[in-house]
Every structure is written in structure tokens, then in C-alpha cells.
Design a protein around this motif. Structure first.
Motif, PDB file in Angstrom:
ATOM      1  N   ALA A 278       0.829  -1.205   0.000  1.00 52.03           N
ATOM      2  CA  ALA A 278       0.000   0.000   0.000  1.00 52.03           C
ATOM      3  C   ALA A 278       0.863   1.254   0.000  1.00 52.03           C
ATOM      4  O   ALA A 278       2.026   1.233   0.422  1.00 52.03           O
ATOM      5  CB  ALA A 278      -0.928  -0.005   1.220  1.00 52.03           C
ATOM      6  N   PHE A 279       0.292   2.370  -0.489  1.00 57.33           N
ATOM      7  CA  PHE A 279       1.019   3.640  -0.491  1.00 57.33           C
ATOM      8  C   PHE A 279       1.468   4.019   0.917  1.00 57.33           C
ATOM      9  O   PHE A 279       2.587   4.513   1.120  1.00 57.33           O
ATOM     10  CB  PHE A 279       0.113   4.750  -1.052  1.00 57.33           C
ATOM     11  N   ARG A 280       0.614   3.799   1.898  1.00 57.54           N
ATOM     12  CA  ARG A 280       0.922   4.211   3.271  1.00 57.54           C
ATOM     13  C   ARG A 280       2.113   3.455   3.859  1.00 57.54           C
ATOM     14  O   ARG A 280       2.692   3.890   4.863  1.00 57.54           O
ATOM     15  CB  ARG A 280      -0.301   3.998   4.158  1.00 57.54           C
ATOM     16  N   GLU A 281       2.495   2.324   3.222  1.00 54.50           N
ATOM     17  CA  GLU A 281       3.607   1.536   3.746  1.00 54.50           C
ATOM     18  C   GLU A 281       4.961   2.072   3.301  1.00 54.50           C
ATOM     19  O   GLU A 281       5.989   1.702   3.857  1.00 54.50           O
ATOM     20  CB  GLU A 281       3.460   0.071   3.310  1.00 54.50           C
ATOM     21  N   LEU A 282       4.980   2.933   2.283  1.00 55.96           N
ATOM     22  CA  LEU A 282       6.258   3.466   1.779  1.00 55.96           C
ATOM     23  C   LEU A 282       6.555   4.778   2.493  1.00 55.96           C
ATOM     24  O   LEU A 282       6.255   5.871   2.015  1.00 55.96           O
ATOM     25  CB  LEU A 282       6.180   3.683   0.259  1.00 55.96           C
ATOM     26  N   ASP A 283       7.132   4.679   3.673  1.00 58.19           N
ATOM     27  CA  ASP A 283       7.420   5.881   4.468  1.00 58.19           C
ATOM     28  C   ASP A 283       8.903   6.191   4.544  1.00 58.19           C
ATOM     29  O   ASP A 283       9.327   7.081   5.285  1.00 58.19           O
ATOM     30  CB  ASP A 283       6.846   5.725   5.876  1.00 58.19           C
ATOM     31  N   SER A 284       9.722   5.470   3.754  1.00 58.80           N
ATOM     32  CA  SER A 284      11.154   5.736   3.775  1.00 58.80           C
ATOM     33  C   SER A 284      11.453   7.064   3.081  1.00 58.80           C
ATOM     34  O   SER A 284      10.770   7.456   2.128  1.00 58.80           O
ATOM     35  CB  SER A 284      11.901   4.598   3.075  1.00 58.80           C
ATOM     36  N   ALA A 285      12.481   7.746   3.547  1.00 57.03           N
ATOM     37  CA  ALA A 285      12.882   9.027   2.946  1.00 57.03           C
ATOM     38  C   ALA A 285      13.839   8.837   1.784  1.00 57.03           C
ATOM     39  O   ALA A 285      14.266   9.821   1.159  1.00 57.03           O
ATOM     40  CB  ALA A 285      13.521   9.922   4.010  1.00 57.03           C
ATOM     41  N   HIS A 286      14.208   7.614   1.485  1.00 59.63           N
ATOM     42  CA  HIS A 286      15.151   7.377   0.394  1.00 59.63           C
ATOM     43  C   HIS A 286      14.564   7.900  -0.914  1.00 59.63           C
ATOM     44  O   HIS A 286      13.389   7.675  -1.225  1.00 59.63           O
ATOM     45  CB  HIS A 286      15.449   5.879   0.272  1.00 59.63           C
ATOM     46  N   THR A 292       9.425   6.254  -6.450  1.00 59.85           N
ATOM     47  CA  THR A 292       8.550   5.132  -6.785  1.00 59.85           C
ATOM     48  C   THR A 292       7.120   5.409  -6.322  1.00 59.85           C
ATOM     49  O   THR A 292       6.146   5.168  -7.053  1.00 59.85           O
ATOM     50  CB  THR A 292       9.060   3.828  -6.134  1.00 59.85           C
ATOM     51  N   LYS A 293       6.993   5.920  -5.105  1.00 59.48           N
ATOM     52  CA  LYS A 293       5.676   6.220  -4.552  1.00 59.48           C
ATOM     53  C   LYS A 293       4.988   7.327  -5.352  1.00 59.48           C
ATOM     54  O   LYS A 293       3.803   7.213  -5.692  1.00 59.48           O
ATOM     55  CB  LYS A 293       5.819   6.623  -3.082  1.00 59.48           C
ATOM     56  N   GLN A 311      -9.376   3.879  -8.899  1.00 57.14           N
ATOM     57  CA  GLN A 311      -8.182   4.168  -8.114  1.00 57.14           C
ATOM     58  C   GLN A 311      -7.962   3.080  -7.058  1.00 57.14           C
ATOM     59  O   GLN A 311      -8.907   2.423  -6.608  1.00 57.14           O
ATOM     60  CB  GLN A 311      -8.309   5.537  -7.437  1.00 57.14           C
ATOM     61  N   THR A 312      -6.726   2.911  -6.687  1.00 52.14           N
ATOM     62  CA  THR A 312      -6.349   1.859  -5.760  1.00 52.14           C
ATOM     63  C   THR A 312      -5.498   2.424  -4.636  1.00 52.14           C
ATOM     64  O   THR A 312      -4.904   3.510  -4.777  1.00 52.14           O
ATOM     65  CB  THR A 312      -5.570   0.754  -6.484  1.00 52.14           C
ATOM     66  N   ASP A 313      -5.430   1.714  -3.544  1.00 48.17           N
ATOM     67  CA  ASP A 313      -4.591   2.113  -2.406  1.00 48.17           C
ATOM     68  C   ASP A 313      -3.209   1.484  -2.471  1.00 48.17           C
ATOM     69  O   ASP A 313      -2.399   1.682  -1.553  1.00 48.17           O
ATOM     70  CB  ASP A 313      -5.255   1.682  -1.091  1.00 48.17           C
ATOM     71  N   PHE A 314      -2.928   0.766  -3.537  1.00 48.43           N
ATOM     72  CA  PHE A 314      -1.694  -0.005  -3.588  1.00 48.43           C
ATOM     73  C   PHE A 314      -0.714   0.561  -4.613  1.00 48.43           C
ATOM     74  O   PHE A 314      -1.089   0.911  -5.733  1.00 48.43           O
ATOM     75  CB  PHE A 314      -1.993  -1.468  -3.933  1.00 48.43           C
ATOM     76  N   VAL A 315       0.538   0.610  -4.214  1.00 48.65           N
ATOM     77  CA  VAL A 315       1.585   1.004  -5.135  1.00 48.65           C
ATOM     78  C   VAL A 315       1.980  -0.182  -6.014  1.00 48.65           C
ATOM     79  O   VAL A 315       2.487  -0.017  -7.127  1.00 48.65           O
ATOM     80  CB  VAL A 315       2.811   1.545  -4.357  1.00 48.65           C
ATOM     81  N   TRP A 316       1.748  -1.376  -5.499  1.00 48.18           N
ATOM     82  CA  TRP A 316       2.058  -2.604  -6.249  1.00 48.18           C
ATOM     83  C   TRP A 316       1.131  -3.710  -5.786  1.00 48.18           C
ATOM     84  O   TRP A 316       0.794  -3.802  -4.599  1.00 48.18           O
ATOM     85  CB  TRP A 316       3.511  -3.035  -6.008  1.00 48.18           C
ATOM     86  N   MET A 360       8.666 -12.862  -5.261  1.00 45.06           N
ATOM     87  CA  MET A 360       9.469 -13.487  -4.217  1.00 45.06           C
ATOM     88  C   MET A 360       9.986 -12.468  -3.201  1.00 45.06           C
ATOM     89  O   MET A 360      10.061 -12.747  -1.993  1.00 45.06           O
ATOM     90  CB  MET A 360      10.643 -14.249  -4.842  1.00 45.06           C
ATOM     91  N   HIS A 361      10.335 -11.267  -3.671  1.00 42.25           N
ATOM     92  CA  HIS A 361      10.948 -10.285  -2.773  1.00 42.25           C
ATOM     93  C   HIS A 361       9.946  -9.303  -2.168  1.00 42.25           C
ATOM     94  O   HIS A 361      10.200  -8.746  -1.095  1.00 42.25           O
ATOM     95  CB  HIS A 361      12.051  -9.522  -3.508  1.00 42.25           C
ATOM     96  N   PHE A 362       8.829  -9.064  -2.853  1.00 43.84           N
ATOM     97  CA  PHE A 362       7.846  -8.120  -2.327  1.00 43.84           C
ATOM     98  C   PHE A 362       6.766  -8.810  -1.494  1.00 43.84           C
ATOM     99  O   PHE A 362       5.951  -8.144  -0.880  1.00 43.84           O
ATOM    100  CB  PHE A 362       7.172  -7.358  -3.468  1.00 43.84           C
ATOM    101  N   MET A 363       6.758 -10.119  -1.473  1.00 37.38           N
ATOM    102  CA  MET A 363       5.741 -10.873  -0.744  1.00 37.38           C
ATOM    103  C   MET A 363       5.842 -10.597   0.748  1.00 37.38           C
ATOM    104  O   MET A 363       6.927 -10.522   1.327  1.00 37.38           O
ATOM    105  CB  MET A 363       5.945 -12.375  -1.011  1.00 37.38           C
ATOM    106  N   LYS A 364       4.669 -10.460   1.381  1.00 42.07           N
ATOM    107  CA  LYS A 364       4.591 -10.364   2.839  1.00 42.07           C
ATOM    108  C   LYS A 364       4.041 -11.683   3.375  1.00 42.07           C
ATOM    109  O   LYS A 364       3.094 -12.241   2.812  1.00 42.07           O
ATOM    110  CB  LYS A 364       3.684  -9.210   3.245  1.00 42.07           C
ATOM    111  N   THR A 365       4.643 -12.179   4.444  1.00 40.83           N
ATOM    112  CA  THR A 365       4.242 -13.478   4.977  1.00 40.83           C
ATOM    113  C   THR A 365       4.015 -13.392   6.475  1.00 40.83           C
ATOM    114  O   THR A 365       4.396 -12.411   7.127  1.00 40.83           O
ATOM    115  CB  THR A 365       5.313 -14.552   4.694  1.00 40.83           C
ATOM    116  N   THR A 366       3.420 -14.456   7.010  1.00 37.02           N
ATOM    117  CA  THR A 366       3.155 -14.530   8.450  1.00 37.02           C
ATOM    118  C   THR A 366       4.355 -15.050   9.235  1.00 37.02           C
ATOM    119  O   THR A 366       4.304 -15.114  10.457  1.00 37.02           O
ATOM    120  CB  THR A 366       1.948 -15.460   8.708  1.00 37.02           C
TER     121      THR A 366
END
Length: 405
Positions: A278-286, A292-293, A311-316, A360-366
Motif C-alpha cells: 500500500a502507499f501508506r507503507e512506503l514511508d522511507s525518505a530514500h 517510486t511512490k 483508483q487503488t490504495d496499492f503502489v504494487w 518473491m521479494h515483495f511478498m509479505k508473509t506470516t
């Protein structure tokens, strides 16, 4: 592999797996035809076949005479046993004043045959009148003869009452040899409808349903995905497959010791994985993260303005072709992500590799599982790099996670 070779490989196994309750085909069927349940697919196959149309026409033609064929008469002298048929009685009494022609009861076998015909007629009539699912296909070209035959059939079947499907195999076998096409078609349809009602899927009907409605040339990519699903299931040894109730969304699941294994098709979210950010998850200042955001947010707004894209709430957001989850004692231990490309084009294969790596790299898991990737293509040299395998249909040997005993 071409389409014919894929069909030869996939269909026999797929029919068996679906019949045995191992594979839930609904996710694929839903994507292809917007069909939620396998029973709907089989119902569509039954109602579309020529035997159904022929039954409707025969029933319409024979509706008035059917009762007469089942009604026999007997002549009695000096006594009356049954309802008098006055016209033939009057004719008889011109030569013998004490003769009476009466209605004789039909035999049990005749009654059973009539009940089979009426059970089929009632099912077809009520389905055409009430089933909203079947109505969605009225615009298809194959439906035109049914629409033409429908009004007369509905009028002929208007008087038919519901019949319980309890015909014996002996009655159905006799009807299948009947001189009248109406009874032959009725017996065939009765067997199919009764099996569908009992959730016993006939192999011949199932194979025809999958071939006609699902696995068609324009869906060769889907067929290729199923090819790899079949390869995965074929590879399982010493496992206990879980029966599928037709309502759950996983394709298949099985037990290997203490580990539960579940395979999903085209799912952005499963019980243990998520493929979205989600957009709200990209809070890095890099700067790269912020760029990207901003790019994704502007695309979101521009696409909505220019193309009315929602419109969507997701960047990816992604949906792997298949995801296999390995869960031991409630903890996710391994994940296998599959990306399927029905191609031999190297540039397209490379785009599939990039897509697979994003999953593989963007996946979120439990948990923190071991992650593996399978890039499945039509024809290439099988190779492996780190935790990624490039698999070819010409050599579909794959290395799935080795589970601890």
C-alpha cells in the motif's frame, strides 16, 4: 508442447483428480467463464448437449400421445372393471350389447418409464424458467436452437409435476434400448442429472465439459498453467490428499507428515501470504522509494482521469500463477511461487523472471519461510540459479522443498 500434446497430458489426470475430489477446478473455471462451481460447469454441459435438445423436441411432439401409449384398454362382457372408454364401447356394442371397453392399468415398468421422462422434463422446465445462471448464456450462438424450441417445450411440460429420481438401473437400461428416441434421451439425461445431484461426476461428461467450455484454443495459457499443476501433484509421494468440498478456493491440499501443503491459483492474498504494497507503507525518505511512490500515485490519478480506471490504495499488487504454502504446526515454513509463460521467446521469459522475483521479494508473509521460485516455460534448457528453477515442458522435473521428517 503444442495444444494437442498438452491436452493429452492434462485431461486424463485432471478428470481423475477432479472426480476423486483432489483438485478444485473452480478457480480456473471462474476465471475463464465466471463460473463459481464445478457443478455449474457440468450442468451447462448437460443442458447444452444435443441429447437435451432432441429430448425437448421429442417430448413436445409426443406430449399429447404419451399418455395414450401408456394407457391400455381391456374389453369385458357383462361386467365393468375400471373406467369406461365410451367411444370404443359404443362401437363394440353394435355387435354385442353387453361389451364394455375400460381403461386398464399400466404396468409398473410403464409407470417407471413415464416417471423418468417426467422427471427429466420437470428438471429441464424448472431450470430454464428459474435458473439465472443458464440465462447468462442465452446470447451464445449454441443457445439459439434451444430458444427456438423452448416455448413449445414449456407449454408441453407445463402439467408435469416433480418426480423423485429413484429409477432402477434395470429400467434405465431398458429405456436406453427403447424404440422411441424420447425414452432413450430421457434415460441418458436422467443418469447425468441424477449423478450431478449426487455429486458423482461422470468421467465422459466431465472431460467433454472441460474440453468444450474451458480448455479451448484461446485459453491455451490457462491449459499450460494446469499442465504444471498436474506435474506438481503427480510428483507427490507418501502424502494424504485432502478432499475438496467444491467451495474452498485452494486448488488442492495434502498432508505430508506434520506439514500441510496447499496450492493456490492466481491469488493476491492467501492465509499466509500477501502480494501487495500500500502507499501508506512506503514511508522511507530514500529518494528512490519516494520517487517510486510519487510515480505510482500519479499513475493512479492519471489513469483514473484519462481512462476511468478505478483508483487503488496499492503502489504494487501481484497475483502469482500459483503459490504453494507449507505449514507445520501452524507456522509457514516454505513458499513456492510459480510464474508460467507459454513461450519460447527469451525476452518474454526474462520478463517472467523479473515478475517472479518481484513476487518473491515483495511478498509479505506470516513468518520467515524459505522461498523458492519456479519459472515454467514451454521450451528452454532447464537450469537452476540459487533458489530459482527454470523449468521446461520438455523436461518438467522440478525440485520441491525437502521436508524434515
Amino acid at each position: 508442447m503444442n495444444k494437442e500434446e498438452l491436452l493429452q497430458e492434462v485431461l486424463p489426470y485432471l478428470v481423475t483428480y477432479v472426480q476423486d475430489g483432489i483438485v478444485n477446478i473452480a478457480p480456473y473455471v471462474n476465471d475463464a467463464l465466471h463460473i463459481e462451481r464445478l457443478s455449474d460447469l457440468l450442468k451447462l454441459a448437460i443442458f447444452k448437449q444435443q441429447a437435451t435438445l432432441q429430448f425437448m423436441r421429442a417430448f413436445t411432439a409426443d406430449a399429447q400421445s404419451m399418455r395414450r401409449r401408456h394407457t391400455t384398454t381391456a374389453t369385458y362382457i357383462g361386467e365393468v372393471r375400471g373406467s369406461i372408454c365410451w367411444q370404443p364401447t359404443i362401437e363394440k356394442q353394435t355387435t354385442h350389447s353387453k361389451q364394455h371397453v375400460v381403461v386398464a392399468r399400466s404396468t409398473d415398468a410403464q409407470d417407471a418409464e413415464r416417471q423418468v421422462v417426467e422427471a427429466v422434463a420437470y428438471t429441464l422446465r424448472t431450470s430454464y424458467e428459474r435458473d439465472t445462471f443458464l440465462r447468462t448464456f442465452q446470447s451464445r450462438s449454441w443457445y439459439a436452437p434451444f430458444i427456438e424450441a423452448m416455448p413449445a417445450f414449456l407449454r408441453a411440460a407445463a402439467h408435469v409435476k416433480r418426480q423423485r429420481m429413484t429409477a432402477s438401473p434395470r429400467i434405465l437400461s431398458r429405456m436406453e434400448q427403447h424404440q422411441q428416441p424420447l425414452y432413450r434421451h430421457a434415460a441418458k439425461l436422467y443418469r447425468q442429472l441424477h449423478a450431478l445431484q449426487q455429486r458423482r461426476y461422470d468421467a465422459t461428461l466431465l472431460q467433454r465439459a472441460l474440453t468444450e467450455f474451458f480448455i479451448v484454443p484461446k485459453h491455451t495459457d490457462v491449459l499450460f498453467e494446469l499442465y504444471w499443476i498436474v506435474q506438481i501433484i503427480k510428483q507427490q509421494r507418501d502424502v494424504t490428499f485432502h478432499m475438496n468440498d467444491g467451495k474452498t478456493r485452494p486448488l488442492a491440499s495434502w498432508q505430508h507428515g506434520d506439514t500441510s501443503v496447499t496450492i493456490y491459483h492466481n491469488k493476491a492474498t492467501t492465509p499466509h501470504t500477501q502480494f501487495h504494497t500500500a502507499f501508506r507503507e512506503l514511508d522511507s525518505a530514500h529518494p528512490f522509494v519516494q520517487a517510486t511512490k510519487r510515480a505510482a500515485m500519479q499513475f493512479n490519478e492519471a489513469a483514473h482521469t484519462l481512462f476511468q480506471r478505478k483508483q487503488t490504495d496499492f503502489v504494487w499488487r501481484g497475483r502469482p500463477d500459483f503459490t504453494i504454502e507449507y505449514v507445520k504446526h501452524g507456522t509457514l515454513t516454505h513458499v513456492v511461487i510459480g510464474e508460467v509463460k507459454y513461450t519460447t521467446n527469451e525476452a518474454y521469459i526474462q520478463s517472467g523472471l523479473a515478475q517472479l522475483l518481484r513476487y518473491m521479494h515483495f511478498m509479505k508473509t506470516t513468518a520467515q519461510p524459505k522461498v523458492y521460485g519456479l519459472l515454467c516455460v514451454n521450451d528452454d534448457r532447464p537450469m537452476q540459479y540459487d533458489n530459482i528453477q527454470l523449468l521446461s515442458a520438455n523436461d518438467s522435473t522440478m525440485q520441491l522443498p525437502k521436508l524434515e521428517e
